[in-house]
Design a protein around this motif. Sequence first.
Motif, PDB file in Angstrom:
ATOM      1  N   ASN A  39       0.844  -1.200   0.000  1.00  0.00           N
ATOM      2  CA  ASN A  39       0.000   0.000   0.000  1.00  0.00           C
ATOM      3  C   ASN A  39       0.881   1.253   0.000  1.00  0.00           C
ATOM      4  O   ASN A  39       1.808   1.356   0.800  1.00  0.00           O
ATOM      5  CB  ASN A  39      -0.895  -0.012   1.247  1.00  0.00           C
ATOM      6  N   PRO A  40       0.615   2.214  -0.891  1.00  0.00           N
ATOM      7  CA  PRO A  40       1.454   3.422  -0.974  1.00  0.00           C
ATOM      8  C   PRO A  40       1.600   4.169   0.345  1.00  0.00           C
ATOM      9  O   PRO A  40       2.617   4.831   0.579  1.00  0.00           O
ATOM     10  CB  PRO A  40       0.718   4.281  -2.020  1.00  0.00           C
ATOM     11  N   SER A  41       0.601   4.063   1.231  1.00  0.00           N
ATOM     12  CA  SER A  41       0.680   4.776   2.514  1.00  0.00           C
ATOM     13  C   SER A  41       1.780   4.238   3.413  1.00  0.00           C
ATOM     14  O   SER A  41       2.135   4.870   4.412  1.00  0.00           O
ATOM     15  CB  SER A  41      -0.668   4.689   3.237  1.00  0.00           C
ATOM     16  N   ASN A  42       2.340   3.073   3.081  1.00  0.00           N
ATOM     17  CA  ASN A  42       3.413   2.493   3.886  1.00  0.00           C
ATOM     18  C   ASN A  42       4.791   3.032   3.506  1.00  0.00           C
ATOM     19  O   ASN A  42       5.793   2.616   4.105  1.00  0.00           O
ATOM     20  CB  ASN A  42       3.412   0.972   3.745  1.00  0.00           C
ATOM     21  N   GLU A  44       7.395   6.433   2.054  1.00  0.00           N
ATOM     22  CA  GLU A  44       7.601   7.875   2.027  1.00  0.00           C
ATOM     23  C   GLU A  44       7.144   8.453   0.685  1.00  0.00           C
ATOM     24  O   GLU A  44       7.456   7.898  -0.370  1.00  0.00           O
ATOM     25  CB  GLU A  44       9.084   8.195   2.249  1.00  0.00           C
ATOM     26  N   GLY A  46       4.289   8.287  -0.535  1.00  0.00           N
ATOM     27  CA  GLY A  46       3.250   7.473  -1.164  1.00  0.00           C
ATOM     28  C   GLY A  46       3.745   6.694  -2.362  1.00  0.00           C
ATOM     29  O   GLY A  46       2.949   6.277  -3.218  1.00  0.00           O
ATOM     30  N   ASP A  47       5.049   6.442  -2.445  1.00  0.00           N
ATOM     31  CA  ASP A  47       5.642   5.726  -3.576  1.00  0.00           C
ATOM     32  C   ASP A  47       6.334   4.460  -3.068  1.00  0.00           C
ATOM     33  O   ASP A  47       7.303   4.544  -2.301  1.00  0.00           O
ATOM     34  CB  ASP A  47       6.649   6.623  -4.294  1.00  0.00           C
ATOM     35  N   VAL A  53       7.911   4.209   5.557  1.00  0.00           N
ATOM     36  CA  VAL A  53       7.745   5.296   6.535  1.00  0.00           C
ATOM     37  C   VAL A  53       8.506   4.926   7.800  1.00  0.00           C
ATOM     38  O   VAL A  53       8.768   3.750   8.065  1.00  0.00           O
ATOM     39  CB  VAL A  53       6.250   5.533   6.836  1.00  0.00           C
ATOM     40  N   GLY A  58       2.821   0.836   9.334  1.00  0.00           N
ATOM     41  CA  GLY A  58       3.233   1.010   7.943  1.00  0.00           C
ATOM     42  C   GLY A  58       4.714   0.767   7.743  1.00  0.00           C
ATOM     43  O   GLY A  58       5.131   0.275   6.685  1.00  0.00           O
ATOM     44  N   HIS A  59       5.525   1.119   8.749  1.00  0.00           N
ATOM     45  CA  HIS A  59       6.968   0.887   8.647  1.00  0.00           C
ATOM     46  C   HIS A  59       7.263  -0.610   8.541  1.00  0.00           C
ATOM     47  O   HIS A  59       8.077  -1.038   7.704  1.00  0.00           O
ATOM     48  CB  HIS A  59       7.672   1.472   9.876  1.00  0.00           C
ATOM     49  N   GLY A  62       5.844  -1.993   5.185  1.00  0.00           N
ATOM     50  CA  GLY A  62       6.670  -1.534   4.080  1.00  0.00           C
ATOM     51  C   GLY A  62       8.023  -2.224   4.052  1.00  0.00           C
ATOM     52  O   GLY A  62       8.552  -2.554   2.984  1.00  0.00           O
TER      53      GLY A  62
END
Length: 274
Positions: A39-42, A44, A46-47, A53, A58-59, A62
Amino acid sequence: MNKVQTQKQESKFKSLFASFAIPVLVAVGICIYMFVMGNPSNFEGGDPNNHPVQEGVGHVLGLIYKGGFIVPILLSLVLMSITFSIERFLTLAKASGKGSAESFVHKVKVQLAAGNIEAALKECDAQQGSVANVVKSALSKYREMENASGMDKDQKVLAIQKEIEESVSLELPMLEKNLVIIATMASVSTLVALLGTVIGMIKAFSALASAGSPDSVALANGISEALINTALGIGNSALATIMYNVFTTKIDKVTYTIDEAGFTITQQFAATHK
């Protein structure tokens, strides 16, 4: 004949369950990797191409996503270990019957000692499960041999023993079904994780070598990405190994209970019939 057909139908269903569950779980593992961890929210900005992050769930998601294409494979293996462990747990719980198997065998012993075969058969109907199925078959043959003519005692005892063996040969494959999948997860997970770790380390050091000046953040992230595969693989291998040992112990316990009941029935017949 109906019992044999039922056993074959159950075995076929469990085989179909494995054939259906494995591709579905692979698809689920890929979806979790792409849409949950990716998910892009995870990341920096949104990429997903950027670093994860710096804090929160999310960290972690990701960071796992950065483990590469081996991660969805490992996720699928983890899901398989969990799914087939649940399936085996339910199957073995059903095999033991509705109550304590040891208590059931004791009740059968008491009824046989009293010469009340019908009551012993009712205990089997109330108990259900693999142990009760084998005992019921043996008791039915026991009753049949009581009324059989033209056979001596040894032949009758042998007939009861043969009936027990045939019943066990029908029940045991159902108990051991799909255990090979769990055993495979224990060994394959570690190998796949090692492959992911090696690939991740190669990428990390290649990026470091081509960067010119050392980038400590990039190196740390690269090593973390590689070790994510190791963590997932070793964790799943440990889970699968533990569950495999738990289930084999349960199967041994059921087998011992069946052997005890079979021995009791044959000895009781030999002791009370000439």
